[in-house]
Structures are given as C-alpha cells and as structure tokens.
Design a protein around this motif. Structure first.
Motif, PDB file in Angstrom:
ATOM      1  N   ASN A 159     -47.018  26.811 -36.204  1.00  0.00           N
ATOM      2  CA  ASN A 159     -46.687  27.799 -34.866  1.00  0.00           C
ATOM      3  C   ASN A 159     -45.222  27.962 -35.156  1.00  0.00           C
ATOM      4  N   ILE A 160     -44.961  29.256 -35.307  1.00  0.00           N
ATOM      5  CA  ILE A 160     -43.261  29.624 -35.163  1.00  0.00           C
ATOM      6  C   ILE A 160     -42.686  29.663 -33.965  1.00  0.00           C
ATOM      7  N   ILE A 161     -41.752  28.631 -33.771  1.00  0.00           N
ATOM      8  CA  ILE A 161     -41.088  28.473 -32.492  1.00  0.00           C
ATOM      9  C   ILE A 161     -39.518  28.958 -32.819  1.00  0.00           C
ATOM     10  N   ASP A 219     -45.281  23.015 -14.104  1.00  0.00           N
ATOM     11  CA  ASP A 219     -45.938  24.234 -14.735  1.00  0.00           C
ATOM     12  C   ASP A 219     -45.818  24.509 -16.202  1.00  0.00           C
ATOM     13  N   GLU A 220     -44.645  24.400 -16.538  1.00  0.00           N
ATOM     14  CA  GLU A 220     -44.217  24.759 -17.766  1.00  0.00           C
ATOM     15  C   GLU A 220     -45.134  23.738 -18.900  1.00  0.00           C
ATOM     16  N   GLU A 221     -45.059  22.218 -18.595  1.00  0.00           N
ATOM     17  CA  GLU A 221     -45.748  21.343 -19.430  1.00  0.00           C
ATOM     18  C   GLU A 221     -47.116  21.858 -19.241  1.00  0.00           C
ATOM     19  N   ILE A 222     -47.808  21.903 -18.170  1.00  0.00           N
ATOM     20  CA  ILE A 222     -49.154  22.203 -18.163  1.00  0.00           C
ATOM     21  C   ILE A 222     -49.417  23.703 -19.086  1.00  0.00           C
ATOM     22  N   LYS A 223     -48.642  24.553 -18.969  1.00  0.00           N
ATOM     23  CA  LYS A 223     -48.862  25.574 -19.719  1.00  0.00           C
ATOM     24  C   LYS A 223     -48.947  25.306 -20.958  1.00  0.00           C
ATOM     25  N   SER A 224     -47.780  24.523 -21.699  1.00  0.00           N
ATOM     26  CA  SER A 224     -47.696  23.986 -23.151  1.00  0.00           C
ATOM     27  C   SER A 224     -49.078  23.409 -23.686  1.00  0.00           C
ATOM     28  N   ILE A 225     -49.405  22.551 -22.740  1.00  0.00           N
ATOM     29  CA  ILE A 225     -50.501  21.731 -22.950  1.00  0.00           C
ATOM     30  C   ILE A 225     -51.820  22.619 -23.303  1.00  0.00           C
ATOM     31  N   LYS A 231     -41.502  16.086 -26.526  1.00  0.00           N
ATOM     32  CA  LYS A 231     -42.042  16.804 -25.462  1.00  0.00           C
ATOM     33  C   LYS A 231     -43.402  16.527 -25.215  1.00  0.00           C
ATOM     34  N   ILE A 232     -43.845  16.836 -24.060  1.00  0.00           N
ATOM     35  CA  ILE A 232     -45.451  16.426 -23.644  1.00  0.00           C
ATOM     36  C   ILE A 232     -46.292  16.822 -24.735  1.00  0.00           C
ATOM     37  N   LYS A 233     -46.079  18.234 -25.166  1.00  0.00           N
ATOM     38  CA  LYS A 233     -47.251  19.001 -25.829  1.00  0.00           C
ATOM     39  C   LYS A 233     -47.256  18.048 -27.346  1.00  0.00           C
ATOM     40  N   ASN A 234     -46.012  17.677 -27.968  1.00  0.00           N
ATOM     41  CA  ASN A 234     -45.928  17.296 -29.082  1.00  0.00           C
ATOM     42  C   ASN A 234     -46.584  15.833 -28.929  1.00  0.00           C
ATOM     43  N   GLN A 235     -46.505  14.929 -27.847  1.00  0.00           N
ATOM     44  CA  GLN A 235     -46.826  13.719 -27.797  1.00  0.00           C
ATOM     45  C   GLN A 235     -48.667  13.777 -27.922  1.00  0.00           C
ATOM     46  N   ILE A 236     -48.905  14.852 -27.357  1.00  0.00           N
ATOM     47  CA  ILE A 236     -50.577  14.941 -27.111  1.00  0.00           C
ATOM     48  C   ILE A 236     -50.983  15.113 -28.621  1.00  0.00           C
ATOM     49  N   LYS A 237     -50.237  16.062 -29.311  1.00  0.00           N
ATOM     50  CA  LYS A 237     -50.500  16.492 -30.741  1.00  0.00           C
ATOM     51  C   LYS A 237     -50.570  15.189 -31.632  1.00  0.00           C
ATOM     52  N   GLU A 293     -51.861  25.336 -24.498  1.00  0.00           N
ATOM     53  CA  GLU A 293     -52.037  25.972 -25.868  1.00  0.00           C
ATOM     54  C   GLU A 293     -52.387  25.075 -27.066  1.00  0.00           C
ATOM     55  N   ILE A 294     -52.838  23.874 -26.649  1.00  0.00           N
ATOM     56  CA  ILE A 294     -53.265  22.833 -27.754  1.00  0.00           C
ATOM     57  C   ILE A 294     -54.507  23.036 -27.989  1.00  0.00           C
TER      58      ILE A 294
END
Length: 367
Positions: free
Chosen positions: A364-366, A233-239, A207-213, A241-242
């Motif tokens: 980060n508990i998911i 919008d969901e991807e932007i929101k997750s990013i 997922k995009i957030k995990n790629q960036i991390k 949070e980084i």
C-alpha cells in the motif's frame, strides 16, 4: 479460525446518552460488530441512575446488532444479588458474554457454558485457569479468552508473553480476543484520562490501523477490540480500509525515481514468499514469470536494511523482476543487481516478524 470481528469499548459514565448512542451507531455502521463494557468500576453500590444508564446503553447496543461483552467481578454479583452459580442471569440484561476479570470456580465456569451464556476469561496471566476449566468439559463454543489492557506506559505484555499465553488457549481450541488503542480517545473505565489501552506493549506506538494489521498477522485472535473511547473519524476511516483476507499488506514509502514499470510490478496481485525460504530476504518470484521487459539499473545502493523493498534489475538477467524484502540490516551482497524501490513504513516493520513462507502479501503506497 472462525470469522474475525472488530469491537469497540464504551464507557457511558464519561458521556451523555446521546453521545453514547451516536458513537455506538456510527461504529456499527462502520463495520464494528462487538462492544465491550465494564462494570467493575461501578462497585457493589453504584448510583442507581448510572447503573440504569449502563443497562440502557447495553440494551441499545444489543438492539443495533452488537454482540455485547461486559467485564464483571465478584462485586458485580453482590450488586445484582446473585451467586457464581447464576452467571446466566446476565442474559436478562442484554449481555451475550461476561468477561471474568478474576478467576471464579473452574467447575462453575464450565457449568455456565451450558446455560446459554458466553464466558471470557483472562488470557494475560499465562496461568492454568483455562486448563482447570477444561478439566470439567465445558462447551468450548461458549468459552473464550480475552487479554487485559494496560494504560500505564511500558506495563503491557511483552510480545513473547502475549503470543505464548494466547497459544495456550488456541492449543485448547479456544478463541482469544485482545485490545488495541486509539490515539484520539482518552476515556476508559478509570476516572482519569487514559492514553492507549493496549494488551501488548509493542502495539502502543503504532497507529490504530497498523495495530489491527499486526494483531491479524499473528492469526491468533478472533476479535480485536479498541480499548479506549472514542475513535476519531479519521481512525474509523483508516480501519475500514483494512481487508480481512489473510494477505499481509505493507505500507510502502517509495523512492523518488521509481519507474511506472516498476510500480506495475509492485502493484502485482500475486506476491507471495516462496516456500524454499532463506533468512536474508523474502522473494516474490512470480513477477519474473509474468512481466517481460527488462529492468534498467537505477537507485543502486551498497547497503540495504531490514524492510527495504528491492527489485532485481537486468544486471541479473535470470532473476530480474523478482521483488525482494530485506530481512537483515547492513546487507551488502547484491552488488549492482537490485534497484531500491522503497522501504516498508516503521509502523509495519513488525509484520515482517509474523510473515511465513507461502504467505501472500501486497503493498500500500503511502508516500
């Protein structure tokens, strides 16, 4: 390393002017500060209205406050009737940086870095072009590397080459950018729909957030661009949070019967891998200094695997309350001394290849 930045890619030919401007504005408000355009696909004789639309979009991005990057080649020089001695011309179009899709003359690239124009060169080929440029003493504050992106499944760089070619630039004190990909966006410079436009193949299934991390965890990249458009919008929101604080953050899936006390230790704000490291598991030892109560033995297993997160229980009085992250599959030597807390998500397992002794980390508990 200088301050890191996130960037987007924009391909106006696939969208209306209103859609392009709204996307640029939304992403800027979300914290993206760089934008990548490409005019390679326009050729040397594009539709006049399309070229004007591109130029207008670049100027709008510049007005919003973006650092603007445009991918060019020799056809772009023909398009604007300039030579490779006149690359600084692109400043007049609101462009901060030009990315050279193919090598130009090394001495002329070096010369351009003294004309107020930032230059990116391809970082994916692992060739000697960058060292050739450096022979001519460029202004390295204006010289950068930038990886390619690859839409074709399994065509991205191997992790080994991705890191090796990046380090060639970093060893010359030159910053490097790379691309990650959105699961949502289907547009790139191609005429057809694309999937993720990523630089490294290992990133494609994340997922995009995990790629960036993951890219951040290498400590090699100055800028990270999303290659395809648009982000959801969901991807932007997750990013958003980084946290850009050099702390490894592992998404953690909890076991069902974890106690509140164990959760308190998991959420402790000073986990780090102690310096006298071993190859079998990461040790966070500070919890045993800070926390005083015993850990009741629960969630005992005979075998633990890569990415399992454990806490030493009261069957090992001296070391209890240490947090461990297992680095080997089929590890069997803990006996009844550890409780399994959970497992790092599969999207974050690759982070464990980049963490080093003394690195800070958190969970980060998911689930």
């Amino acid at each position: 390393m200088r301050k890191r930045h996130l960037g987007i890619s924009v391909y106006p030919e696939h969208f209306t002017e209103e859609e392009t401007n709204n996307y640029l504005k939304k992403c800027y408000e979300a914290g993206f500060r760089k934008v990548f355009f490409s005019i390679l696909q326009l050729g040397d004789n594009p539709d006049k209205k399309l070229l004007e639309y591109y130029e207008k979009s670049i100027m709008y991005a510049k007005k919003l406050g973006y650092y603007t990057v445009v991918d060019i080649n020799e056809l772009a020089l023909k398009l604007y009737k300039i030579t490779d001695d006149q690359l600084a011309f692109f400043k007049t179009k609101g462009i901060d940086c030009i990315r050279l899709d193919a090598p130009f003359v090394a001495s002329k690239v070096a010369q351009t870095t003294y004309q107020g124009m930032d230059i990116q060169i391809n970082a994916s080929n692992n060739d000697h072009f960058v060292t050739n440029i450096c022979d001519f003493m460029p202004n390295k504050d204006r010289l950068f590397g930038c990886h390619n992106f690859y839409p074709l499944f399994h065509s991205g760089l191997s992790e080994d080459l991705f890191i090796k070619s990046t380090k060639k630039f970093r060893e010359l004190d030159i910053e490097v950018s790379c691309f990650v990909g959105s699961d949502f966006g289907k547009k790139g410079p191609q005429k057809y729909d694309v999937t993720k436009l990523v630089s490294c193949e290992n990133y494609r299934d994340l997922k995009i957030k995990n790629q960036i991390k993951l890219a951040l965890s290498t400590n090699l990249f100055e800028s990270i661009y999303v290659g395809n458009q648009p982000l959801s919008d969901e991807e932007i929101k997750s990013i958003k949070e980084i946290k850009f604080d050099n702390v490894f953050e592992f998404d953690l899936i909890l076991e069902k019967s974890v106690s509140n006390y164990e959760l308190e230790i998991i959420n402790f704000n000073n986990h780090f891998w102690r310096g006298d490291a071993n190859e079998f598991f990461i040790r966070s030892t500070q919890p045993r200094v800070v926390f005083k109560d015993d850990i009741k033995p629960t969630n005992l297993n005979d075998v633990y695997n890569f990415g399992d997160v454990l806490i030493i229980n009261s069957n090992n009085k001296h070391y209890q309350k240490e947090i461990l992250i297992v680095l080997k599959d089929n590890y069997k030597n803990f006996g009844d001394t550890v409780n399994k807390i959970g497992k790092i998500s599969k999207e974050d397992l690759l982070l464990l290849k980049n963490i080093k002794p003394w690195n800070r980390f958190r969970f980060n508990i998911i689930g």
